[in-house]
Write a protein that holds these residues in place. Structure first.
Motif, PDB file in Angstrom:
ATOM      1  N   ARG A   1       0.825  -1.208   0.000  1.00  0.00           N
ATOM      2  CA  ARG A   1       0.000   0.000   0.000  1.00  0.00           C
ATOM      3  C   ARG A   1       0.859   1.258   0.000  1.00  0.00           C
ATOM      4  NH1 ARG A   1      -4.457  -1.381   4.579  1.00  0.00           N
ATOM      5  NH2 ARG A   1      -5.623  -2.895   3.402  1.00  0.00           N
TER       6      ARG A   1
ATOM      7  N   THR B   1       2.578   1.707  -3.353  1.00  0.00           N
ATOM      8  CA  THR B   1       1.611   2.125  -4.361  1.00  0.00           C
ATOM      9  C   THR B   1       1.242   3.591  -4.180  1.00  0.00           C
ATOM     10  OG1 THR B   1       0.758  -0.120  -4.468  1.00  0.00           O
ATOM     11  CG2 THR B   1      -0.631   1.599  -5.372  1.00  0.00           C
ATOM     12  N   LEU B   2       1.054   4.005  -2.942  1.00  0.00           N
ATOM     13  CA  LEU B   2       0.725   5.405  -2.674  1.00  0.00           C
ATOM     14  C   LEU B   2       1.854   6.320  -3.119  1.00  0.00           C
ATOM     15  CD1 LEU B   2      -1.196   7.491  -1.499  1.00  0.00           C
ATOM     16  CD2 LEU B   2      -0.160   7.090   0.730  1.00  0.00           C
TER      17      LEU B   2
ATOM     18  N   LEU C   1       1.850   6.375  -6.981  1.00  0.00           N
ATOM     19  CA  LEU C   1       0.764   7.166  -7.546  1.00  0.00           C
ATOM     20  C   LEU C   1       0.961   8.654  -7.304  1.00  0.00           C
ATOM     21  CD1 LEU C   1      -2.316   4.931  -6.756  1.00  0.00           C
ATOM     22  CD2 LEU C   1      -1.269   5.372  -8.975  1.00  0.00           C
TER      23      LEU C   1
ATOM     24  N   ALA D   1      -2.534  -0.092  -7.879  1.00  0.00           N
ATOM     25  CA  ALA D   1      -3.152   0.420  -6.650  1.00  0.00           C
ATOM     26  C   ALA D   1      -4.413  -0.370  -6.315  1.00  0.00           C
ATOM     27  CB  ALA D   1      -3.466   1.900  -6.790  1.00  0.00           C
TER      28      ALA D   1
END
Length: 163
Positions: free
Chosen positions: A8, A11-12, A15, A79
């Motif tokens: 997570r 991915t954050l 992004l 994501a």
């Protein structure tokens, strides 16, 4: 559970970097001075049909825009996959396999855009980008690769992949 938390977080980070790097503000109309991928000098006052360079510039813009779209779309998919992985409580091996497959698909798609590029410098840049993404797909820890190496790719494309 810590692996899904790491996924997570990676991915954050990915992004966030992509949101800033891939989105064109419309203000950068030329590559930086001295940039190795700066487009040949073309003035908009020249007649279009008799000049060989405008189609290359148009092709470069299309290729660069498509690569941006591919990276953003795949990042969103990663994501979404990470959220699903957390819900399903996937093992680290399953998460790695999923990220590797996503990156391999992205590398293939980016390589397809490289084949379409008319400008040899853009073709080389996009081919190198596909090779870097392939390296991430082959990485022992693709989630870690996302947060360390992948985040630099859109920034470089933003700087160098322009008509």
């Amino acid at each position: 559970m810590s692996t899904t938390s790491a996924l997570r977080a990676a991915t954050l980070v990915t992004l966030t970097a992509l949101a800033g790097a891939c989105q064109s503000t419309g203000e950068d109309s030329a590559a930086p001075v001295g940039s190795p991928t700066a487009a040949p000098s073309v003035t908009s006052a020249e007649p279009g049909p008799t000049t060989a360079e405008p189609p290359t510039a148009a092709n470069t813009a299309a290729v660069c825009a498509e690569v941006d779209k591919l990276i953003i779309a795949k990042s969103r998919e990663i994501a979404a996959d990470s959220a699903a992985a957390a819900r399903k409580q996937l093992t680290p091996e399953q998460i790695n396999a999923q990220v590797k497959a996503d990156l391999a698909d992205l590398a293939d798609d980016v390589r397809g855009q490289a084949a379409k590029a008319a400008d040899p410098e853009i073709k080389a840049l996009v081919t190198e980008t596909a090779q870097k993404i392939d390296a991430g797909a082959k990485s022992a820890s693709p989630v870690k690769w996302l947060s360390s190496t992948f985040v630099a790719i859109p920034q470089r494309l933003t700087r160098e992949c322009r008509a």
